[in-house]
Design a protein around this motif. Sequence first.
Motif, PDB file in Angstrom:
ATOM      1  N   LEU A   1     -21.080   0.506 -15.361  1.00 53.78           N
ATOM      2  CA  LEU A   1     -20.501   0.399 -14.020  1.00 53.78           C
ATOM      3  C   LEU A   1     -18.989   0.545 -13.992  1.00 53.78           C
ATOM      4  N   LEU A   2     -18.361   0.718 -15.150  1.00 53.53           N
ATOM      5  CA  LEU A   2     -16.898   0.694 -15.194  1.00 53.53           C
ATOM      6  C   LEU A   2     -16.280   1.805 -14.346  1.00 53.53           C
ATOM      7  N   ALA A   3     -16.825   2.999 -14.406  1.00 52.01           N
ATOM      8  CA  ALA A   3     -16.247   4.109 -13.637  1.00 52.01           C
ATOM      9  C   ALA A   3     -16.329   3.832 -12.143  1.00 52.01           C
ATOM     10  N   LYS A   4     -17.466   3.316 -11.671  1.00 49.51           N
ATOM     11  CA  LYS A   4     -17.603   2.994 -10.242  1.00 49.51           C
ATOM     12  C   LYS A   4     -16.625   1.901  -9.838  1.00 49.51           C
ATOM     13  N   ILE A   5     -16.455   0.915 -10.703  1.00 51.56           N
ATOM     14  CA  ILE A   5     -15.558  -0.194 -10.401  1.00 51.56           C
ATOM     15  C   ILE A   5     -14.110   0.284 -10.370  1.00 51.56           C
ATOM     16  N   GLN A   6     -13.738   1.118 -11.305  1.00 52.47           N
ATOM     17  CA  GLN A   6     -12.353   1.612 -11.323  1.00 52.47           C
ATOM     18  C   GLN A   6     -12.039   2.450 -10.087  1.00 52.47           C
ATOM     19  N   LYS A   7     -13.033   3.141  -9.548  1.00 49.42           N
ATOM     20  CA  LYS A   7     -12.812   3.919  -8.328  1.00 49.42           C
ATOM     21  C   LYS A   7     -12.516   3.031  -7.133  1.00 49.42           C
ATOM     22  N   ARG A   8     -12.975   1.787  -7.170  1.00 51.66           N
ATOM     23  CA  ARG A   8     -12.768   0.850  -6.071  1.00 51.66           C
ATOM     24  C   ARG A   8     -11.589  -0.077  -6.318  1.00 51.66           C
ATOM     25  N   ARG A   9     -10.825   0.199  -7.333  1.00 46.12           N
ATOM     26  CA  ARG A   9      -9.705  -0.667  -7.703  1.00 46.12           C
ATOM     27  C   ARG A   9      -8.667  -0.725  -6.585  1.00 46.12           C
ATOM     28  N   VAL A  10      -8.133  -1.927  -6.358  1.00 46.42           N
ATOM     29  CA  VAL A  10      -7.061  -2.106  -5.384  1.00 46.42           C
ATOM     30  C   VAL A  10      -5.858  -2.733  -6.081  1.00 46.42           C
ATOM     31  N   ARG A  11      -4.714  -2.732  -5.391  1.00 44.58           N
ATOM     32  CA  ARG A  11      -3.492  -3.311  -5.956  1.00 44.58           C
ATOM     33  C   ARG A  11      -2.938  -4.346  -4.986  1.00 44.58           C
ATOM     34  N   MET A  12      -3.785  -5.283  -4.621  1.00 43.91           N
ATOM     35  CA  MET A  12      -3.396  -6.267  -3.614  1.00 43.91           C
ATOM     36  C   MET A  12      -2.174  -7.079  -4.033  1.00 43.91           C
ATOM     37  N   SER A  13      -2.171  -7.567  -5.258  1.00 42.98           N
ATOM     38  CA  SER A  13      -1.112  -8.473  -5.696  1.00 42.98           C
ATOM     39  C   SER A  13       0.251  -7.799  -5.674  1.00 42.98           C
ATOM     40  N   GLU A  14       0.285  -6.507  -5.939  1.00 45.39           N
ATOM     41  CA  GLU A  14       1.558  -5.790  -5.960  1.00 45.39           C
ATOM     42  C   GLU A  14       2.140  -5.656  -4.557  1.00 45.39           C
ATOM     43  N   ARG A  15       1.320  -5.843  -3.520  1.00 38.12           N
ATOM     44  CA  ARG A  15       1.787  -5.717  -2.140  1.00 38.12           C
ATOM     45  C   ARG A  15       1.880  -7.066  -1.448  1.00 38.12           C
ATOM     46  N   THR A  16       1.977  -8.133  -2.231  1.00 33.36           N
ATOM     47  CA  THR A  16       1.972  -9.478  -1.656  1.00 33.36           C
ATOM     48  C   THR A  16       3.300 -10.170  -1.911  1.00 33.36           C
ATOM     49  N   GLN A  17       3.814 -10.860  -0.882  1.00 32.63           N
ATOM     50  CA  GLN A  17       5.114 -11.506  -0.995  1.00 32.63           C
ATOM     51  C   GLN A  17       5.130 -12.814  -0.210  1.00 32.63           C
ATOM     52  N   PHE A  18       5.998 -13.720  -0.628  1.00 32.53           N
ATOM     53  CA  PHE A  18       6.261 -14.931   0.132  1.00 32.53           C
ATOM     54  C   PHE A  18       7.248 -14.601   1.241  1.00 32.53           C
ATOM     55  N   VAL A  19       7.038 -15.186   2.434  1.00 31.82           N
ATOM     56  CA  VAL A  19       7.925 -14.926   3.562  1.00 31.82           C
ATOM     57  C   VAL A  19       8.429 -16.248   4.134  1.00 31.82           C
ATOM     58  N   ASP A  20       9.510 -16.143   4.953  1.00 37.01           N
ATOM     59  CA  ASP A  20      10.029 -17.329   5.634  1.00 37.01           C
ATOM     60  C   ASP A  20       9.433 -17.416   7.036  1.00 37.01           C
ATOM     61  N   SER A  21       9.921 -18.359   7.841  1.00 38.37           N
ATOM     62  CA  SER A  21       9.329 -18.596   9.163  1.00 38.37           C
ATOM     63  C   SER A  21       9.539 -17.431  10.121  1.00 38.37           C
ATOM     64  N   ALA A  22      10.490 -16.549   9.813  1.00 34.43           N
ATOM     65  CA  ALA A  22      10.703 -15.360  10.628  1.00 34.43           C
ATOM     66  C   ALA A  22       9.900 -14.169  10.114  1.00 34.43           C
ATOM     67  N   GLY A  23       9.145 -14.376   9.039  1.00 39.26           N
ATOM     68  CA  GLY A  23       8.368 -13.283   8.464  1.00 39.26           C
ATOM     69  C   GLY A  23       9.149 -12.416   7.513  1.00 39.26           C
ATOM     70  N   GLU A  24      10.367 -12.823   7.176  1.00 41.05           N
ATOM     71  CA  GLU A  24      11.195 -12.034   6.262  1.00 41.05           C
ATOM     72  C   GLU A  24      10.838 -12.366   4.813  1.00 41.05           C
ATOM     73  N   PRO A  25      10.768 -11.355   3.936  1.00 37.83           N
ATOM     74  CA  PRO A  25      10.451 -11.620   2.530  1.00 37.83           C
ATOM     75  C   PRO A  25      11.507 -12.512   1.879  1.00 37.83           C
TER      76      PRO A  25
END
Length: 387
Positions: free
Chosen positions: A55-79
């Motif tokens: 199943l590795l090939a099928k799983i790699q095709k569905r890979r996402v990079r969620m953590s790389e697009r995640t950040q902590f923000v302040d009350s104004a929504g600024e990173p």
Amino acid sequence: MLVSGAGIAGLACALELGTRGHDVTVVEYARHLRLTGTPIDIRGDAIETVDRMGLLAKIQKRRVRMSERTQFVDSAGEPVAPIPMAEISDSDDDIELLREDLVRILAEALPDTAAIRFGDSIETLTDGGESGAGVDVHFASGRIGRYDLVLGADGQHSAVRRLVFGPEEDYLRHLGVYFALADHPGEALSEGANSIYNVPSRMAGVFRYNGRAVAVFQFRSEPIDYDHHDLESQKKILVEAFAGHRSWRIPELLDAALADPGFYFTSASQIHLPSWHRGRVALVGDAGYSPAFLSGRGTSLALTGARFLAEELDRCRDDHTAAFARYEVRQRPYVTFAQNRVHSGRDRMLPTTWAAIAARNEALRAMRTTPDGPQQTTPRRAGENAE
């Protein structure tokens, strides 16, 4: 052979055992596969496991990079700070994908020797012991059956574990954190990074993927007594945990949680058992050794556990006692490692004071480097996220 639970552990067991020629019935309390949930990770030897499954090939095709697009923000929504990728991932080989994608891939790969029966659950178990009589099972639907072996892969609140090993409280270690997840359809078409916002001892966030958005919550708390099947009481617990906090988008996200019929709520808790088998019954995944979601390793443990158990049952032929024991010897080091990895993640995600939130953010900004060395950052005051 009977498997209780059609989550990742149960489906992996059905696939590993079914492809080795065992007749497997999976019984699932819900009326369909549970597809909701934040992205999960496949790490270390679990990658080899899905490769051996084909199943590795099928799983790699569905890979996402969620953590790389995640950040902590302040009350104004600024990173205000990045997520510490070096602490989240074991290596660049780690595979992050949506839980629903992995569930579908596993379910679609099941052989004809494995079948899922939805809308039913185990009510009683009677183990015939070493007489060879098997395990007599009475189901909530009124069905009865006899099975050579029963595998509990039914999650942290495992009914099989309760029936065979005793009450959950005897084995559960609460880590002081609760987690909630809800669909946020009004946000689904929005662009941008995934955002996490903290108030002391709490976090709320918005994650986006594949044209979908979810509201995510965590909060610190002593153990709470609640019905795991009562969504309305769980929603009430969440709202009460964030009472008085109206900064950033917290009210909006709580409204999304209240409106979601598929709302998900759980504790960050671990299961510690001296043994994962008794007689003709064994536990796999969170049912036997939940590491808590804070570890990021529950999926990997489910996959390696299913593989090791199936391999040992093959090697030991009719000697299930020896097979179960060998499975434990192989899996135990992975479980110990995962369960010991939770505390740093909790402290990163849920600082307990405004000063601790500011210090966390400053430390994460300092960790970010450029080719010329550490970036220069401007210190922020302790109350930068204050409401």
